[in-house]
Design an enzyme around this catalytic site. Structure first.
Site, PDB file in Angstrom:
ATOM      1  N   TYR A 116       1.032  -1.258   0.165  1.00 30.03           N
ATOM      2  CA  TYR A 116      -0.017  -0.244  -0.114  1.00 30.03           C
ATOM      3  C   TYR A 116       0.782   1.291  -0.185  1.00 30.03           C
ATOM      4  O   TYR A 116       2.007   1.089  -0.237  1.00 30.03           O
ATOM      5  CB  TYR A 116      -0.572   0.124   1.632  1.00 30.03           C
ATOM      6  N   ARG A 169      -7.665  10.087 -11.359  1.00 29.20           N
ATOM      7  CA  ARG A 169      -6.497  10.582 -10.218  1.00 29.20           C
ATOM      8  C   ARG A 169      -5.534   9.945  -9.038  1.00 29.20           C
ATOM      9  O   ARG A 169      -6.132   9.229  -8.091  1.00 29.20           O
ATOM     10  CB  ARG A 169      -7.457  11.971  -9.439  1.00 29.20           C
ATOM     11  N   LYS A 187      -5.380  -1.791  -2.438  1.00 27.92           N
ATOM     12  CA  LYS A 187      -7.260  -0.917  -1.650  1.00 27.92           C
ATOM     13  C   LYS A 187      -7.630  -2.427  -1.274  1.00 27.92           C
ATOM     14  O   LYS A 187      -7.936  -3.022  -0.307  1.00 27.92           O
ATOM     15  CB  LYS A 187      -7.620  -0.906  -1.968  1.00 27.92           C
ATOM     16  N   GLU A 259     -12.239   4.544  -6.559  1.00 28.17           N
ATOM     17  CA  GLU A 259     -10.681   5.064  -6.214  1.00 28.17           C
ATOM     18  C   GLU A 259      -9.973   5.188  -7.025  1.00 28.17           C
ATOM     19  O   GLU A 259     -10.178   5.044  -7.942  1.00 28.17           O
ATOM     20  CB  GLU A 259      -9.912   3.258  -5.590  1.00 28.17           C
ATOM     21  N   ASP A 260      -9.688   6.459  -6.756  1.00 31.43           N
ATOM     22  CA  ASP A 260      -8.751   7.797  -7.302  1.00 31.43           C
ATOM     23  C   ASP A 260      -8.757   7.740  -8.999  1.00 31.43           C
ATOM     24  O   ASP A 260      -8.660   7.355  -9.609  1.00 31.43           O
ATOM     25  CB  ASP A 260      -6.900   7.125  -7.410  1.00 31.43           C
ATOM     26  N   ASN A 263     -11.390  14.216 -10.733  1.00 35.23           N
ATOM     27  CA  ASN A 263     -12.433  15.247  -9.547  1.00 35.23           C
ATOM     28  C   ASN A 263     -13.764  15.490 -10.406  1.00 35.23           C
ATOM     29  O   ASN A 263     -15.244  14.689 -10.006  1.00 35.23           O
ATOM     30  CB  ASN A 263     -11.404  16.261  -9.518  1.00 35.23           C
ATOM     31  N   ASP A 282     -14.123   6.479  -1.827  1.00 37.66           N
ATOM     32  CA  ASP A 282     -13.044   6.296  -0.909  1.00 37.66           C
ATOM     33  C   ASP A 282     -12.234   8.092  -0.981  1.00 37.66           C
ATOM     34  O   ASP A 282     -12.473   7.799   0.448  1.00 37.66           O
ATOM     35  CB  ASP A 282     -11.960   4.903  -1.078  1.00 37.66           C
ATOM     36  N   ASP A 283     -12.167   8.254  -1.942  1.00 35.58           N
ATOM     37  CA  ASP A 283     -11.038   9.140  -1.573  1.00 35.58           C
ATOM     38  C   ASP A 283     -12.463  11.102  -0.711  1.00 35.58           C
ATOM     39  O   ASP A 283     -11.389  11.221  -0.055  1.00 35.58           O
ATOM     40  CB  ASP A 283     -10.737   9.636  -2.977  1.00 35.58           C
ATOM     41  N   GLY A 317     -10.873  19.639  -3.050  1.00 34.23           N
ATOM     42  CA  GLY A 317     -11.080  18.425  -4.652  1.00 34.23           C
ATOM     43  C   GLY A 317     -11.704  17.411  -3.612  1.00 34.23           C
ATOM     44  O   GLY A 317     -12.282  17.829  -2.576  1.00 34.23           O
ATOM     45  N   GLU A 318     -11.541  15.805  -4.042  1.00 36.15           N
ATOM     46  CA  GLU A 318     -12.373  15.030  -3.346  1.00 36.15           C
ATOM     47  C   GLU A 318     -11.792  14.862  -1.731  1.00 36.15           C
ATOM     48  O   GLU A 318     -13.145  14.766  -0.814  1.00 36.15           O
ATOM     49  CB  GLU A 318     -11.930  13.970  -4.172  1.00 36.15           C
ATOM     50  N   ALA A 319     -10.965  14.638  -1.282  1.00 34.58           N
ATOM     51  CA  ALA A 319     -10.842  14.694  -0.241  1.00 34.58           C
ATOM     52  C   ALA A 319     -11.139  15.997   0.599  1.00 34.58           C
ATOM     53  O   ALA A 319     -12.195  16.340   1.874  1.00 34.58           O
ATOM     54  CB  ALA A 319      -9.873  14.772   0.054  1.00 34.58           C
ATOM     55  N   ASN A 424      -1.028  12.551  -0.355  1.00 34.25           N
ATOM     56  CA  ASN A 424       0.897  10.992  -1.032  1.00 34.25           C
ATOM     57  C   ASN A 424       0.336  11.274  -2.470  1.00 34.25           C
ATOM     58  O   ASN A 424      -0.418  11.606  -3.445  1.00 34.25           O
ATOM     59  CB  ASN A 424      -0.458   9.708  -0.894  1.00 34.25           C
ATOM     60  N   ASN A 468      -4.924   8.207   7.098  1.00 35.97           N
ATOM     61  CA  ASN A 468      -4.757   7.703   5.762  1.00 35.97           C
ATOM     62  C   ASN A 468      -6.143   6.977   5.939  1.00 35.97           C
ATOM     63  O   ASN A 468      -6.342   5.738   6.889  1.00 35.97           O
ATOM     64  CB  ASN A 468      -3.311   6.470   5.325  1.00 35.97           C
TER      65      ASN A 468
HETATM   66  N1  LIG Z   1      -4.699  10.666   3.190  1.00 38.80           N
HETATM   67  C1  LIG Z   1      -5.670  10.033   2.654  1.00 38.80           C
HETATM   68  O1  LIG Z   1      -6.339   9.617   3.407  1.00 38.80           O
HETATM   69  C2  LIG Z   1      -6.001  10.762   1.673  1.00 38.80           C
HETATM   70  C3  LIG Z   1      -5.256  11.776   0.800  1.00 38.80           C
HETATM   71  N2  LIG Z   1      -5.527  12.380  -0.695  1.00 38.80           N
HETATM   72  C4  LIG Z   1      -4.382  12.523  -1.664  1.00 38.80           C
HETATM   73  O2  LIG Z   1      -5.116  14.086  -1.016  1.00 38.80           O
HETATM   74  C5  LIG Z   1      -4.675  14.672  -2.778  1.00 38.80           C
HETATM   75  C6  LIG Z   1      -5.821  15.800  -3.188  1.00 38.80           C
HETATM   76  O3  LIG Z   1      -6.644  14.326  -3.461  1.00 38.80           O
HETATM   77  P1  LIG Z   1      -8.039  14.631  -4.059  1.00 38.80           P
HETATM   78  O4  LIG Z   1      -8.390  15.897  -3.312  1.00 38.80           O
HETATM   79  O5  LIG Z   1      -8.927  13.569  -4.307  1.00 38.80           O
HETATM   80  O6  LIG Z   1      -7.660  15.078  -5.447  1.00 38.80           O
HETATM   81  P2  LIG Z   1      -8.888  16.360  -6.599  1.00 38.80           P
HETATM   82  O7  LIG Z   1      -8.154  16.448  -7.918  1.00 38.80           O
HETATM   83  O8  LIG Z   1     -10.102  16.078  -5.936  1.00 38.80           O
HETATM   84  O9  LIG Z   1      -8.326  17.632  -5.674  1.00 38.80           O
HETATM   85  C7  LIG Z   1      -7.295  18.571  -5.776  1.00 38.80           C
HETATM   86  C8  LIG Z   1      -6.924  19.336  -5.431  1.00 38.80           C
HETATM   87  O10 LIG Z   1      -6.113  20.739  -4.895  1.00 38.80           O
HETATM   88  C9  LIG Z   1      -6.513  22.069  -5.598  1.00 38.80           C
HETATM   89  N3  LIG Z   1      -4.803  22.357  -5.682  1.00 38.80           N
HETATM   90  C10 LIG Z   1      -4.467  22.100  -6.906  1.00 38.80           C
HETATM   91  N4  LIG Z   1      -3.242  22.909  -6.524  1.00 38.80           N
HETATM   92  C11 LIG Z   1      -3.440  23.987  -5.688  1.00 38.80           C
HETATM   93  C12 LIG Z   1      -2.774  25.194  -5.500  1.00 38.80           C
HETATM   94  N5  LIG Z   1      -1.589  25.811  -5.889  1.00 38.80           N
HETATM   95  N6  LIG Z   1      -3.105  25.256  -3.736  1.00 38.80           N
HETATM   96  C13 LIG Z   1      -4.426  25.137  -3.970  1.00 38.80           C
HETATM   97  N7  LIG Z   1      -5.258  24.325  -3.827  1.00 38.80           N
HETATM   98  C14 LIG Z   1      -4.637  23.302  -5.602  1.00 38.80           C
HETATM   99  C15 LIG Z   1      -7.392  21.669  -6.706  1.00 38.80           C
HETATM  100  O11 LIG Z   1      -7.825  23.232  -6.947  1.00 38.80           O
HETATM  101  P3  LIG Z   1      -8.869  22.704  -8.580  1.00 38.80           P
HETATM  102  O12 LIG Z   1     -10.229  22.672  -7.703  1.00 38.80           O
HETATM  103  O13 LIG Z   1      -8.898  24.457  -8.640  1.00 38.80           O
HETATM  104  O14 LIG Z   1      -8.309  22.350  -9.323  1.00 38.80           O
HETATM  105  C16 LIG Z   1      -7.997  21.069  -6.212  1.00 38.80           C
HETATM  106  O15 LIG Z   1      -9.320  21.431  -5.439  1.00 38.80           O
HETATM  107  C17 LIG Z   1      -3.675  13.733  -2.990  1.00 38.80           C
HETATM  108  O16 LIG Z   1      -2.354  13.770  -3.497  1.00 38.80           O
HETATM  109  C18 LIG Z   1      -4.634  12.598  -2.605  1.00 38.80           C
HETATM  110  O17 LIG Z   1      -3.101  11.408  -2.608  1.00 38.80           O
HETATM  111  C19 LIG Z   1      -6.502  11.641  -1.418  1.00 38.80           C
HETATM  112  C20 LIG Z   1      -7.639  10.850  -0.567  1.00 38.80           C
HETATM  113  C21 LIG Z   1      -7.463   9.992   0.592  1.00 38.80           C
HETATM  114  C1  LIG Z   2      -5.329   7.225   0.374  1.00 36.66           C
HETATM  115  C2  LIG Z   2      -6.031   7.819  -0.799  1.00 36.66           C
HETATM  116  O1  LIG Z   2      -6.777   7.151  -0.895  1.00 36.66           O
HETATM  117  C3  LIG Z   2      -4.762   8.794  -1.304  1.00 36.66           C
HETATM  118  O2  LIG Z   2      -4.096   8.968  -1.393  1.00 36.66           O
HETATM  119  O3  LIG Z   2      -6.127   8.546  -3.216  1.00 36.66           O
HETATM  120 MG   LIG Z   3      -7.752   7.596  -3.079  1.00 34.31          MG
END
Ligand SMILES: NC(=O)C1=CN([C@@H]2O[C@H](COP(=O)(O)OP(=O)(O)OC[C@H]3O[C@@H](n4cnc5c(N)ncnc54)[C@H](OP(=O)(O)O)[C@@H]3O)[C@@H](O)[C@H]2O)C=CC1
Ligand SMILES: CC(=O)C(=O)O
Ligand SMILES: [Mg+2]
Length: 577
Positions: A116, A169, A187, A259-260, A263, A282-283, A317-319, A424, A468
């Site tokens: 993982y 993504r 996963k 998963e992933d 957006n 999950d995200d 975004g998603e998270a 991540n 996580n």
């Molecule tokens: N630890 C955990 O359990 C989890 C971790 N993650 C991690 O979180 C990260 C994001 O995932 P996710 O939300 O799904 O991705 P998304 O693509 O849905 O969202 C990314 C967000 O980041 C924003 N962004 C990009 N550049 C910038 C910047 N310079 N300043 C501020 N915001 C910015 C984007 O903006 P815009 O909307 O304008 O494009 C978007 O809103 C990944 O690295 C993923 O691995 C995800 C899920 C769970």
């Molecule tokens: C933890 C997870 O699902 C991610 O980073 O996308």
């Molecule tokens: Mg994920």
């Protein structure tokens, strides 16, 4: 396990001639050793080897599974390269599945990071090198019209939980197309390793709809379709067909974990399917579960209530929206009204603060729910100055964006600034543990998305919490399939989050751990599964009848048995049919 025809049964008939046991038939002994469900390698007793016609194919030593685990662990530790460790584990799982899961159960702390996060990230970057076996089902958009037939090629007929990506993504890397396939594999492995979901119930799938990242797509070693992603209508038709095919093949109780997914598609699919199918993302939802649990712990450690906090997200975004939504529900449960709850949450995306009247125009309906009625603010530091958040959450995949200035401001405004760099893999994290501790002068309550070694700061050793979704989704999946949940309501995710919080001890808080230690992941998964089952029966979401009398026994009974005897029993039962 495929059923045997009468002719095959006859051919494989077991004969006993005095003390002499042998097997007739066209299935060679070697084939039996190659069956990952059944294989015990050197743990086959001499009698079993004779019975199955594999005597002589193994050295005469007979080992216990415990000895085998230790041997495998030594082999694993002897490998220097992370990616090679990943490949070693994949190969072990393909050869002897029970031994693989026993190894993870025994040495999870050392081995889980190689199936993982963070090693799975490396696997996606080197996907052509690590692809060896059909461990994931690939369904391409060119299969449109006969997705069901492709699903039928998966050898296990009793699938109950699917983890699916379209590679849109992948972690913080963006669009990786088909090369994202190690993610659902990783996963699904955790469903079994942490929650005990039987491996043949689990199906990882990669939907290949193309890839918009030309660098990935044009790589001569790229394994997916060399085309761009389709327009929304065609994509939706394909995913609709996929969901219908899942129900046709495995029934309506089969859970689908998205998963992933990129957006722009993830929210639409979740909205469209959440009450139609047994599914979750999950995200979005899983990230919410774990982040809320960690926030609750941080509030506890700093002797505050949830409503005392202001949360700024770097990323919208998603998270971010998944966490914001569950936080909103939790704040309302504490008695705040909608406006008060929303006022505690600010989001910042790539264009700055998510605000109604910013010049960049259009905001998605999901962001609009949290948009501020105020002037635009571009920089993160200025958002921090203006809002003075108590909690800063990074889910933007923007490495280093929690700069020294941002972290110093957090320390200026808060006695215990709460900082989660959740992106991540670590190369995409908003800051390191070291930076967070250094620039807040050790005041912060910090967590990262990937595992982090303990940090020594000013002579003290700090455990770094891993915020996580792995704390949540395995137990949610187990609970959902155990009771055949019809759909996953927000209540399911709240229950999962509270379960995680309830497993934190005073000792954990004393050590500033925001989640239970990683060696309690299986406990988390089990308790979540039981509480999800209980919630589902209470709220008329469980399709499996009658209601169980003893929920813990009900869940336990459905878990994977790591003993080889279980494999032999299942095999013999199937053989008898
Ligand atoms: N630890 C955990 O359990 C989890 C971790 N993650 C991690 O979180 C990260 C994001 O995932 P996710 O939300 O799904 O991705 P998304 O693509 O849905 O969202 C990314 C967000 O980041 C924003 N962004 C990009 N550049 C910038 C910047 N310079 N300043 C501020 N915001 C910015 C984007 O903006 P815009 O909307 O304008 O494009 C978007 O809103 C990944 O690295 C993923 O691995 C995800 C899920 C769970
Ligand atoms: C933890 C997870 O699902 C991610 O980073 O996308
Ligand atoms: Mg994920």
């Amino acid at each position: 396990m495929p059923k045997k025809s009468k002719k095959q049964k006859k051919q494989n008939e077991v004969n006993f001639t005095g003390g002499d046991m042998y097997v007739q038939g066209e299935i060679s002994g070697l084939m039996r050793l190659k069956d990952k469900f059944f294989n015990k390698d050197t743990a086959f007793t001499i009698e079993e080897r004779q019975l199955l016609g594999i005597h002589g194919l193994l050295p005469p030593v007979v080992r216990t599974i415990e000895d085998q685990v230790e041997l495998c662990f030594m082999q694993f530790l002897d490998i220097d390269e992370d990616l090679m460790r990943y490949c070693y584990l994949i190969r072990l799982a393909a050869r002897n599945e029970r031994l693989f899961y026993k190894l993870l159960a025994t040495h999870g702390d050392k081995c889980l990071p190689y199936v993982y996060t963070p090693t799975v990230a490396l696997a996606t970057l080197h996907a052509p090198y690590v692809f060896q076996f059909p461990v994931v089902l690939f369904i391409t958009i060119e299969d449109k019209g006969h997705v069901y037939n492709v699903l039928k090629n998966w050898p296990q007929p009793d699938v109950r939980a699917i983890c699916v990506t379209d590679g849109g993504r992948i972690l913080g890397f963006g669009d990786m197309g088909l090369h994202g396939y190690p993610i659902p594999k990783g996963k699904a492995t955790l469903y079994t390793a942490l929650a005990g979901v039987r491996p043949h119930y689990c199906l990882p799938i990669c939907l290949d709809v193309g890839c918009n990242n030309s660098e990935v797509r044009e790589d001569p070693l790229y394994m997916g379709l060399k085309r761009k992603r389709p327009a929304r209508a065609e994509y939706d038709e394909f995913v609709d067909e996929f969901m219908e095919a899942v129900v046709s093949r495995y029934g309506p109780n089969c859970l689908v974990h998205f998963e992933d997914i990129g957006n722009t598609d993830a929210f639409r699919l979740l909205t469209k399917y959440r009450f139609k199918y047994t599914m979750f993302n999950d995200d979005i939802q899983g990230a919410g579960v774990v982040a809320l649990a960690a926030i609750a712990s941080a509030a506890n450690i700093s002797n505050t209530k949830l409503e005392d906090h202001r949360v700024l997200f770097q990323g919208a975004g998603e998270a971010a929206l998944g966490i914001a939504n569950i936080l909103f529900i939790a704040l309302k449960t504490e008695g705040l009204d909608d406006n008060e709850a929303r006022s505690r949450i600010w989001l910042r995306d790539s264009k700055g603060l998510v605000a109604y009247n910013r010049p960049q125009g259009h905001l998605s309906e999901y962001k609009l729910a949290f948009a501020r009625k105020r002037a635009a603010i571009e920089k993160l530091e200025d958002c921090v100055r203006e809002f003075k958040p108590t909690i800063l959450i990074g889910v933007s995949a923007q490495h280093g964006s929690f700069s020294r200035e941002v972290l110093e401001l957090m320390a200026l405004y808060n006695k215990r600034p709460i900082i989660f760099a959740m992106s991540n893999p670590p190369s995409k994290a908003e800051c390191t543990a070291e930076a967070a501790f250094t620039h807040t002068r050790g005041k912060c309550l910090f967590a990262s998305g990937s595992p982090s070694p303990p940090l020594v700061y000013a002579g003290e050793t700090y455990h770094i919490t891993q915020v996580n979704s792995l704390y949540g989704f395995p137990g949610i999946v187990m609970g959902a399939i155990a009771c055949c949940i019809s759909h996953l309501t927000p209540g399911v995710f709240i229950v999962a989050s509270h379960t995680i919080s309830s497993l934190c001890t005073d000792d954990d808080y004393h050590q500033c751990r925001l989640l239970p230690p990683l060696n309690k992941l299986t406990l988390c998964a089990f308790e979540i599964a039981c509480n999800v089952v209980e919630y589902a029966y209470k709220n008329n979401l469980a399709r499996r009848k009658p209601d169980p009398i003893d929920i813990r026994a009900f869940v336990k009974h459905q878990m994977y048995d790591l003993n080889y005897e279980a494999a032999i029993k299942t095999w013999l039962q199937e053989y008898e049919k």
